[in-house]
Design an enzyme around this catalytic site. Structure first.
Site, PDB file in Angstrom:
ATOM      1  N   HIS A   1       0.803  -1.154  -0.031  1.00  0.00           N
ATOM      2  CA  HIS A   1      -0.074   0.027  -0.054  1.00  0.00           C
ATOM      3  C   HIS A   1       0.779   1.403   0.270  1.00  0.00           C
ATOM      4  O   HIS A   1       1.967   1.265  -0.570  1.00  0.00           O
ATOM      5  CB  HIS A   1      -0.997  -0.035   1.166  1.00  0.00           C
ATOM      6  CG  HIS A   1      -1.790  -1.118   1.055  1.00  0.00           C
ATOM      7  ND1 HIS A   1      -2.953  -1.409   0.353  1.00  0.00           N
ATOM      8  CD2 HIS A   1      -1.426  -2.315   2.038  1.00  0.00           C
ATOM      9  CE1 HIS A   1      -3.362  -2.517   0.558  1.00  0.00           C
ATOM     10  NE2 HIS A   1      -2.597  -3.296   1.457  1.00  0.00           N
TER      11      HIS A   1
ATOM     12  N   HIS B   1       2.706  -7.328   4.385  1.00  0.00           N
ATOM     13  CA  HIS B   1       1.356  -6.743   4.510  1.00  0.00           C
ATOM     14  C   HIS B   1       0.923  -7.006   5.943  1.00  0.00           C
ATOM     15  O   HIS B   1       1.494  -7.823   6.810  1.00  0.00           O
ATOM     16  CB  HIS B   1       0.313  -7.244   3.688  1.00  0.00           C
ATOM     17  CG  HIS B   1       0.445  -6.543   2.133  1.00  0.00           C
ATOM     18  ND1 HIS B   1      -0.266  -5.990   1.560  1.00  0.00           N
ATOM     19  CD2 HIS B   1       1.567  -7.020   1.160  1.00  0.00           C
ATOM     20  CE1 HIS B   1      -0.084  -5.885   0.139  1.00  0.00           C
ATOM     21  NE2 HIS B   1       1.310  -6.191   0.068  1.00  0.00           N
TER      22      HIS B   1
ATOM     23  N   GLU C   1      -2.621  -0.045   7.966  1.00  0.00           N
ATOM     24  CA  GLU C   1      -1.535  -0.951   7.382  1.00  0.00           C
ATOM     25  C   GLU C   1      -0.220  -0.250   6.812  1.00  0.00           C
ATOM     26  O   GLU C   1       0.598  -0.792   6.995  1.00  0.00           O
ATOM     27  CB  GLU C   1      -2.153  -1.928   6.668  1.00  0.00           C
ATOM     28  CG  GLU C   1      -1.631  -3.019   5.970  1.00  0.00           C
ATOM     29  CD  GLU C   1      -2.292  -3.837   4.792  1.00  0.00           C
ATOM     30  OE1 GLU C   1      -1.776  -4.857   4.242  1.00  0.00           O
ATOM     31  OE2 GLU C   1      -3.469  -3.361   4.546  1.00  0.00           O
TER      32      GLU C   1
ATOM     33  N   GLU D   1       1.842 -11.728   5.518  1.00  0.00           N
ATOM     34  CA  GLU D   1       0.955 -11.048   6.296  1.00  0.00           C
ATOM     35  C   GLU D   1       1.308 -11.384   7.832  1.00  0.00           C
ATOM     36  O   GLU D   1       1.192 -12.309   8.277  1.00  0.00           O
ATOM     37  CB  GLU D   1      -0.694 -11.511   6.105  1.00  0.00           C
ATOM     38  CG  GLU D   1      -1.009 -11.494   4.580  1.00  0.00           C
ATOM     39  CD  GLU D   1      -1.625 -10.342   4.146  1.00  0.00           C
ATOM     40  OE1 GLU D   1      -1.608  -9.095   5.187  1.00  0.00           O
ATOM     41  OE2 GLU D   1      -2.252 -10.348   3.349  1.00  0.00           O
TER      42      GLU D   1
END
Length: 507
Positions: A334, A401, A348, A469
């Site tokens: 992101h 992430h 995040e 993640e």
């Protein structure tokens, strides 16, 4: 006869003529349609019906070594010849054809039907077998949801299919130098090798990425269904081509030397082109030093003295004393206009940037070069991230992430992408496993495992690539840890150590 009656009679004669003409035309048309239907029925028998009541002896091109096996399958109507009286043993066997053979062997339902795969429709001849085999867990699709019915089956895929279909479990451990113990297909290969169904090649390797022919797959299925397994037919050795081709002059591509490597195989074939379909022009042995001039996928064009040609890179390693370059791209997910997930006071894009910068510092201290796709709050596109990595000459890609879902979801998971079993995909799997194994332990979180998913950022690159993640922002337990500097450092160090584990395994 008056003029009136004359005209009336002519009209009646004309009407009768029209009726007779139409009847004649209808009869003629029906005859033509009948002839056409008969011709089509004959044609359908020629085109669509395989030869069923034949023996292997009647098919002109079956090699002697496999006649016994293929005859068994013909008798059981598991495989057929072609209408021209041939078997075409060298034709590649597709996923659809392989599933049909397994389906016939297991008497699965072959009623044509719609399947769960968008590329397998009800009109396809094996749609019933594909649906049935999927339901029983014998076959699965690719991570993009497709079955790819016309894709050629590899030896690794064959091992998985046959071991599942016939419930074959390995009793002893078989060792192949080109099959890693923690690979996706190790158990399946070990099972069929232990059962004597596929014992590998004469050089001791299994060659999991080699593609299968109709003859090879037939031999393996025949062995799997035989009651006593008493077959002495060996798998075709790539060392002895059965159909010599016209010799071609190898291209001289020795303009530039890009690397020097050492051969690890006892006997390594050197070929005219980058696949096993090309003729062998020579052999190399363990310890031979070769100059690498060109890379084409998993193949390298090399020279050793006067010998020049293509070899598989699996059997080449860096020369002793020369470190293989290690450059990893770290991609904080992101950024900029895309904040990613937000929950429990965490955003995040901020969390993963903080962790990723620490990963960079850990890796630099260990001598690994790092390419960052972003080092501040901005948004590179998904393809842009890949371009940054490749432009920076990275040889691996790790995207970081944080997860979000229902509040009860918790833990660490890492994704890779594999449509088949190429060298890049194999390396991606191992990179994901090394990172995930370190990460869930360091974070003291639930291990959600390593998964094959086609996320764009790890699918659209030629590099071994993963997406990890580091916890769920939406879970109170995970979020409390990700708020602390201690656990962010733990996450960063775990990812870095997983990357180092990968490079040590690779080299």
């Amino acid at each position: 006869m008056s003029q009136f009656y004359k005209c009336q009679r002519e009209r009646e004669d004309y009407g009768q003529s029209k009726i007779m003409y139409r009847r004649s035309m209808r009869i003629t048309m029906l005859k033509k349609i009948g002839s056409l239907l008969f011709a089509l029925s004959v044609l359908s028998l020629v085109i669509f019906q395989p030869i069923q009541e034949v023996s292997a002896e009647e098919l002109s091109d079956i090699p002697d070594r496999s006649k016994e096996n293929i005859q068994l399958l013909i008798e059981k109507e598991i495989i057929f010849g072609y209408t021209d009286g041939t078997f075409k043993p060298k034709n590649p066997v597709s996923r659809q054809e392989a599933t049909a053979m397994i389906g016939r062997a297991l008497n699965l339902d072959n009623t044509k039907q719609e399947t769960t795969f968008p590329d397998v429709t009800s009109h396809m001849y094996a749609s019933g077998y594909i649906a049935s085999a999927t339901e029983k867990g014998i076959i699965t699709g690719h991570s993009d949801g497709k079955f790819r019915p016309n894709e050629t089956v590899t030896r690794a895929q064959m091992a998985i299919i046959i071991s599942r279909a016939f419930n074959i479990k390995g009793e002893t451990k078989r060792s192949f130098p080109d099959v890693e113990n923690d690979s996706l297909y190790y158990e399946a290969i070990n099972s069929i090798a232990s059962a004597g169904i596929s014992v590998g090649y004469p050089d001791g390797t299994f060659k999991p990425y080699n593609k299968l022919t109709r003859e090879e797959f037939s031999i393996l299925v025949a062995k799997a269904i035989s009651e006593n397994g008493d077959y002495v037919v060996q798998e075709p050795s790539e060392d002895v081509p059965e159909e010599p081709q016209e010799p071609e002059e190898p291209k001289d591509e020795t303009v530039e030397v890009i690397d020097e490597r050492i051969v690890t195989a006892d006997s390594l074939n050197v070929r005219q082109g980058p696949s096993i379909d090309y003729d062998i022009v020579g052999k190399l042995t363990t310890g031979n030093a070769v100059k690498v001039h060109k890379l084409e996928g998993d193949w390298a064009y090399v020279s050793h003295g006067e010998l020049k040609g293509y070899v598989h890179t699996y059997y080449l390693v860096a020369k002793p004393g020369e470190a293989t370059p290690r450059t990893v791209a770290i991609d904080p997910g992101h950024g900029g206009r895309d904040p990613g997930a937000s929950a429990n006071g965490l955003v995040e894009k901020e969390v993963v940037l903080d962790v990723s910068l620490m990963v960079r510092d850990y890796l630099k201290d260990s001598g690994i070069d790092v390419v960052m796709t972003r080092q501040s709050d901005w948004y590179p596109s998904l393809d842009g991230r890949v371009a940054i990595a490749q432009k920076g000459n990275a040889d691996a890609f790790v995207s970081v992430h944080a997860n979000a879902f229902m509040s009860s979801a918790t833990g660490v998971e890492t994704f890779y992408y594999a449509a088949g079993m190429t060298d890049r995909e194999r390396k991606s799997y191992h990179l994901a496993k090394f990172i995930n194994d370190r990460l869930y332990k360091a974070m003291d979180m639930n291990n959600r495992g390593v998964k094959n998913v086609g996320y764009r950022v790890i699918k659209a690159t030629t590099l071994p690539s993963v997406l990890t993640e580091i916890g769920f922002l939406t879970n109170d337990h995970d979020a409390r840890k990700l708020k602390t500097q201690h656990y962010r450092e733990e996450a960063a160090q775990a990812i870095a150590l997983g990357i180092i584990d990968y490079y040590n395994w690779r080299d």
